[in-house]
Design an enzyme around this catalytic site. Structure first.
Site, PDB file in Angstrom:
ATOM      1  N   GLU A   1      11.245 -10.210 -22.590  1.00 56.33           N
ATOM      2  CA  GLU A   1      10.102  -9.351 -22.229  1.00 56.33           C
ATOM      3  C   GLU A   1      10.136  -8.881 -20.785  1.00 56.33           C
ATOM      4  O   GLU A   1       9.272  -9.233 -19.988  1.00 56.33           O
ATOM      5  CB  GLU A   1       8.819 -10.168 -22.363  1.00 56.33           C
ATOM      6  CG  GLU A   1       8.210 -10.208 -23.713  1.00 56.33           C
ATOM      7  CD  GLU A   1       7.199 -11.334 -23.793  1.00 56.33           C
ATOM      8  OE1 GLU A   1       6.943 -11.771 -24.902  1.00 56.33           O
ATOM      9  OE2 GLU A   1       6.684 -11.775 -22.743  1.00 56.33           O
ATOM     10  N   PRO A   2      11.135  -8.100 -20.426  1.00 52.98           N
ATOM     11  CA  PRO A   2      11.186  -7.650 -19.037  1.00 52.98           C
ATOM     12  C   PRO A   2      10.168  -6.550 -18.746  1.00 52.98           C
ATOM     13  O   PRO A   2      10.000  -5.628 -19.547  1.00 52.98           O
ATOM     14  CB  PRO A   2      12.599  -7.089 -18.908  1.00 52.98           C
ATOM     15  CG  PRO A   2      12.944  -6.641 -20.294  1.00 52.98           C
ATOM     16  CD  PRO A   2      12.234  -7.558 -21.242  1.00 52.98           C
TER      17      PRO A   2
ATOM     18  N   ARG B   1       9.104  -5.833 -14.866  1.00 54.72           N
ATOM     19  CA  ARG B   1       9.548  -5.387 -13.541  1.00 54.72           C
ATOM     20  C   ARG B   1      10.984  -4.865 -13.558  1.00 54.72           C
ATOM     21  O   ARG B   1      11.281  -3.838 -12.948  1.00 54.72           O
ATOM     22  CB  ARG B   1       9.474  -6.581 -12.587  1.00 54.72           C
ATOM     23  CG  ARG B   1       9.806  -6.274 -11.138  1.00 54.72           C
ATOM     24  CD  ARG B   1       9.903  -7.552 -10.308  1.00 54.72           C
ATOM     25  NE  ARG B   1       8.851  -8.491 -10.576  1.00 54.72           N
ATOM     26  CZ  ARG B   1       7.649  -8.500  -9.979  1.00 54.72           C
ATOM     27  NH1 ARG B   1       7.395  -7.622  -9.046  1.00 54.72           N
ATOM     28  NH2 ARG B   1       6.742  -9.397 -10.307  1.00 54.72           N
TER      29      ARG B   1
ATOM     30  N   ARG C   1       0.248  -4.704  -4.095  1.00 55.72           N
ATOM     31  CA  ARG C   1       1.155  -5.867  -4.047  1.00 55.72           C
ATOM     32  C   ARG C   1       1.292  -6.501  -2.665  1.00 55.72           C
ATOM     33  O   ARG C   1       1.244  -7.723  -2.549  1.00 55.72           O
ATOM     34  CB  ARG C   1       2.545  -5.501  -4.606  1.00 55.72           C
ATOM     35  CG  ARG C   1       2.513  -4.998  -6.049  1.00 55.72           C
ATOM     36  CD  ARG C   1       3.898  -4.916  -6.681  1.00 55.72           C
ATOM     37  NE  ARG C   1       4.445  -6.229  -6.927  1.00 55.72           N
ATOM     38  CZ  ARG C   1       5.365  -6.801  -6.202  1.00 55.72           C
ATOM     39  NH1 ARG C   1       5.898  -6.167  -5.173  1.00 55.72           N
ATOM     40  NH2 ARG C   1       5.770  -8.027  -6.470  1.00 55.72           N
TER      41      ARG C   1
ATOM     42  N   CYS D   1     -11.364   0.330   4.112  1.00 53.46           N
ATOM     43  CA  CYS D   1     -12.196  -0.291   5.151  1.00 53.46           C
ATOM     44  C   CYS D   1     -12.044  -1.807   5.214  1.00 53.46           C
ATOM     45  O   CYS D   1     -13.026  -2.537   5.208  1.00 53.46           O
ATOM     46  CB  CYS D   1     -13.650   0.057   4.877  1.00 53.46           C
ATOM     47  SG  CYS D   1     -14.160  -0.557   3.262  1.00 53.46           S
TER      48      CYS D   1
ATOM     49  N   TYR E   1       4.044  -2.600 -11.422  1.00 51.72           N
ATOM     50  CA  TYR E   1       2.798  -3.144 -10.873  1.00 51.72           C
ATOM     51  C   TYR E   1       2.318  -2.302  -9.682  1.00 51.72           C
ATOM     52  O   TYR E   1       1.768  -2.833  -8.723  1.00 51.72           O
ATOM     53  CB  TYR E   1       2.977  -4.627 -10.506  1.00 51.72           C
ATOM     54  CG  TYR E   1       3.508  -5.428 -11.673  1.00 51.72           C
ATOM     55  CD1 TYR E   1       2.715  -5.658 -12.788  1.00 51.72           C
ATOM     56  CD2 TYR E   1       4.816  -5.914 -11.691  1.00 51.72           C
ATOM     57  CE1 TYR E   1       3.216  -6.352 -13.889  1.00 51.72           C
ATOM     58  CE2 TYR E   1       5.318  -6.619 -12.785  1.00 51.72           C
ATOM     59  CZ  TYR E   1       4.505  -6.824 -13.875  1.00 51.72           C
ATOM     60  OH  TYR E   1       5.001  -7.514 -14.966  1.00 51.72           O
TER      61      TYR E   1
HETATM   62  N1  LLP Z   1       5.512 -11.386 -20.591  1.00 55.59           N
HETATM   63  C1  LLP Z   1       4.319 -11.880 -20.250  1.00 55.59           C
HETATM   64  C2  LLP Z   1       3.586 -12.675 -21.214  1.00 55.59           C
HETATM   65  C3  LLP Z   1       3.793 -11.642 -18.969  1.00 55.59           C
HETATM   66  O1  LLP Z   1       2.617 -12.129 -18.645  1.00 55.59           O
HETATM   67  C4  LLP Z   1       4.530 -10.854 -18.057  1.00 55.59           C
HETATM   68  C5  LLP Z   1       4.017 -10.571 -16.719  1.00 55.59           C
HETATM   69  C6  LLP Z   1       5.771 -10.329 -18.470  1.00 55.59           C
HETATM   70  C7  LLP Z   1       6.237 -10.634 -19.735  1.00 55.59           C
HETATM   71  C8  LLP Z   1       6.604  -9.457 -17.600  1.00 55.59           C
HETATM   72  O2  LLP Z   1       7.029 -10.078 -16.436  1.00 55.59           O
HETATM   73  P1  LLP Z   1       8.079  -9.361 -15.488  1.00 55.59           P
HETATM   74  O3  LLP Z   1       9.364  -9.201 -16.259  1.00 55.59           O
HETATM   75  O4  LLP Z   1       7.519  -8.039 -15.098  1.00 55.59           O
HETATM   76  O5  LLP Z   1       8.231 -10.259 -14.322  1.00 55.59           O
HETATM   77  N2  LLP Z   1       1.391  -8.118 -10.699  1.00 55.59           N
HETATM   78  C9  LLP Z   1       2.468  -9.030 -10.369  1.00 55.59           C
HETATM   79  C10 LLP Z   1       3.272  -9.444 -11.579  1.00 55.59           C
HETATM   80  C11 LLP Z   1       2.422 -10.004 -12.684  1.00 55.59           C
HETATM   81  C12 LLP Z   1       3.197 -10.375 -13.928  1.00 55.59           C
HETATM   82  C13 LLP Z   1       2.277 -10.724 -15.043  1.00 55.59           C
HETATM   83  N3  LLP Z   1       2.925 -11.047 -16.273  1.00 55.59           N
HETATM   84  C14 LLP Z   1       3.358  -8.368  -9.314  1.00 55.59           C
HETATM   85  O6  LLP Z   1       3.030  -7.286  -8.856  1.00 55.59           O
HETATM   86  O7  LLP Z   1       4.352  -8.954  -8.889  1.00 55.59           O
END
Ligand code: LLP
Length: 417
Positions: free
Chosen positions: A274-275, A277, A313, A346, A375
Site C-alpha cells: 500500500e504505497p 508517498r 508537513r 498568523c 500529503y
Molecule cells: N496504508 C495505511 C493503512 C496507512 O495508514 C498509510 C498512511 C499508508 C498505507 C500509506 O503510507 P505511505 O506509503 O504513504 O507512507 N501525513 C503524513 C503521513 C501519514 C501517513 C498515514 N498513513 C506525512 O505527511 O508524512
C-alpha cells in the site's frame, strides 16, 4: 529565467515545455505542479520490485487523491486503498471497480461501513468492537482484519502505526476472540493486513513486520490475500545526495518469505502492498512567491504565500523539503545566507524551511518546494480563509494541464445558509 539551486528539477526536466514563471502567471500562486512521467515511473517501480507472481499494488490515495492522478494510477494497473467514504467516492469516480478497492477502516461509523457494504467493497476492520459492528451489519459477509504486528517505523512518532503506543490494529493475542466473532456472524475472513508506519529508508522493520504478519496469517484458513502495508520512503534530502530506498534488495528479501510461506500454506494467495508517498511525493513540486524579505532581531525571514494551510508537513512533523529558487531577472545572488522561509499565516510556527543555507533570495522570486506531491494538497486547508491552490499536471508530452482549479472566495462562503 534563472534556475538557482535547481539541479533536481533541471535534471529531470520537471516543468516540461513550460517554467515556474509561466505556470504561476497562468494559474496563480501558490501552485501544486505534478509530473506525469515521474508519477507513472513510481507506479511501475512499485509493481515490479517484488519477484512474486501475485502482487497487488494498492495506491494509498490519502497521499494524493487528485482525480487525474487516480485515473493515471488506474491506467498503470494499480488498485487502491481507502480510508473514508470520501476516498471511495473519488476512487469510483476515477473508474476503479469495487473489487479494486480495500476500505481500511479505523473507528468507522455504521453508516460508513454500510456505504462500503452497499458498494461491495471489502472492509478491513481494526478492533474487536468494530468486527462485532460489521458482523451485525453484514452477517455472512467477507471481511478483512488489520493486525498490529508489534513492530513500527516512521519519520515521526505521529505516523508510526505498529507496535506499542498506537491506536491501530488488533493485537495478535486476540486471535481467539477474532475467530469467535467470525464464527458468531458467519463471516468469511478473506484477508489480513497491517501498516507499520510511514516512511522507512531502512527496510528491516518492514521485513520484521512481514514475518510477524505471516505468522499471524498461518492461524487462518483459506485467506485470499495478505496486505503488507505501505511506508516505503523517498529521499527528501536529494540536495545532500540522500540515497534512495534500495527496492531491488527489499524485493529480493521479501520474495523468499512470501514463497516459503505460501508453499507451507498450500495456496498461492495475493500479497498486497500500500504505497502512498512513494508513488506521489516526488511527482509534486509546490511553487510559491516571495513577497517580503526582512531581518528580525538578527534573523532573516523570506516571507512567502506558502503558509501551513498550503503545506503543513514542516510544521506538523518538522519535515524537511528541499528548496529551489526561480528568478525572472538577471539579478545575481551574491552570497549564501541562512534564512527562514515562512508563510503568511498568523502564527510564529508558520515555517516552510527553518535556518536553511541558501543563495540570496529576493522579492519576486519563486520558491520551489520539492517532493510535495504526497500529503501536500490533501492536507491543505482554508485556515485564515485562504484559498487552496490549483493543481497542474505536466503531461508526458511536456504540455501542462489544469487538473484542479484554485478555490475562489465564493467557494469559502457557499456552505452558509
Ligand atoms: N496504508 C495505511 C493503512 C496507512 O495508514 C498509510 C498512511 C499508508 C498505507 C500509506 O503510507 P505511505 O506509503 O504513504 O507512507 N501525513 C503524513 C503521513 C501519514 C501517513 C498515514 N498513513 C506525512 O505527511 O508524512
Amino acid at each position: 529565467m534563472q534556475y538557482i539551486n535547481a539541479d533536481i528539477t533541471q535534471s529531470n526536466n520537471f516543468f516540461g515545455n513550460t517554467n515556474p514563471y509561466e505556470l504561476i502567471h497562468e494559474y496563480g500562486s501558490p501552485l501544486y505542479v505534478y509530473n506525469e512521467k515521474i508519477f507513472r515511473l513510481r507506479c511501475r517501480e512499485m509493481k515490479s520490485f517484488i519477484p512474486y507472481p501475485k502482487i497487488s499494488v494498492n495506491y494509498s490515495v490519502k497521499a494524493n487523491s487528485n482525480l487525474q492522478l487516480l485515473k493515471i494510477a488506474r491506467e498503470e494497473g494499480l488498485n487502491v486503498d481507502a480510508m473514508s467514504p470520501g476516498e471511495i467516492f473519488f476512487e469510483l469516480e476515477a473508474g476503479f471497480k469495487p473489487e479494486q478497492i480495500l476500505f481500511i477502516s479505523n473507528n468507522a461509523s455504521k453508516e460508513e461501513m454500510q456505504y462500503a457494504i452497499d458498494r461491495n467493497i471489502t472492509i478491513s476492520i481494526d478492533s474487536l468492537s468494530q468486527l462485532e459492528q460489521y458482523g451485525k451489519l453484514n452477517p455472512g459477509g467477507p471481511v478483512a482484519v488489520r493486525f498490529n504486528p508489534g513492530v513500527g517505523a516512521g519519520h515521526s512518532k505521529k505516523v508510526v502505526t505498529g507496535g506499542k503506543g498506537t491506536k491501530f490494529g488488533v493485537d495478535s493475542s486476540f486471535i481467539p476472540q477474532v475467530k469467535e466473532i467470525l464464527k458468531k456472524y458467519n463471516l468469511r475472513l478473506v484477508g489480513i493486513n497491517q501498516h507499520i508506519g510511514s516512511l522507512f529508508m531502512d527496510a528491516s522493520p518492514y521485513l520484521e513486520g512481514v514475518k510477524s504478519l505471516l505468522s499471524i496469517a498461518s492461524n487462518f484458513e483459506d485467506l485470499e490475500f495478505v496486505d503488507l502495508g505501505g511506508g516505503f520512503g523517498i529521499p527528501y534530502r536529494k540536495q545532500e545526495n540522500e540515497a534512495r530506498l534500495d527496492l531491488s534488495k527489499l524485493g529480493e528479501e521479501l520474495a523468499p518469505l512470501l514463497h516459503n510461506w505460501t508453499s507451507a500454506y498450500g495456496k498461492e494467495i495475493t500479497f498486497k502492498i500500500e504505497p502512498g508517498r512513494y508513488i506521489s511525493a516526488e511527482a509534486g513540486v509546490l511553487l510559491g512567491t516571495v513577497h517580503a524579505v526582512k531581518s528580525n532581531c538578527g534573523d532573516k525571514y523570506i516571507g512567502t504565500d506558502l503558509g501551513f494551510n498550503i503545506l503543513v508537513r514542516p510544521v506538523m512533523y518538522d519535515s524537511h523539503h528541499d528548496i529551489e529558487i526561480y528568478r525572472n531577472s538577471d539579478i545575481a545572488s551574491q552570497k549564501e545566507e541562512i534564512v527562514n522561509i515562512v508563510g503568511n499565516i498568523c502564527e510564529s510556527g508558520d515555517y516552510i524551511a527553518k535556518e536553511r543555507l541558501l543563495p540570496e533570495i529576493f522579492e519576486g522570486d519563486i520558491i520551489g518546494v520539492l517532493d510535495a506531491g504526497a500529503y501536500g494538497h490533501v492536507m491543505s486547508s482554508n485556515y485564515n480563509n485562504r484559498l487552496r491552490p490549483a493543481e497542474v499536471l505536466i503531461k508526458e508530452n511536456g504540455e501542462h494541464q489544469l487538473v484542479r482549479r484554485r478555490d475562489t472566495l465564493e467557494d469559502l462562503i457557499r456552505f452558509y445558509l
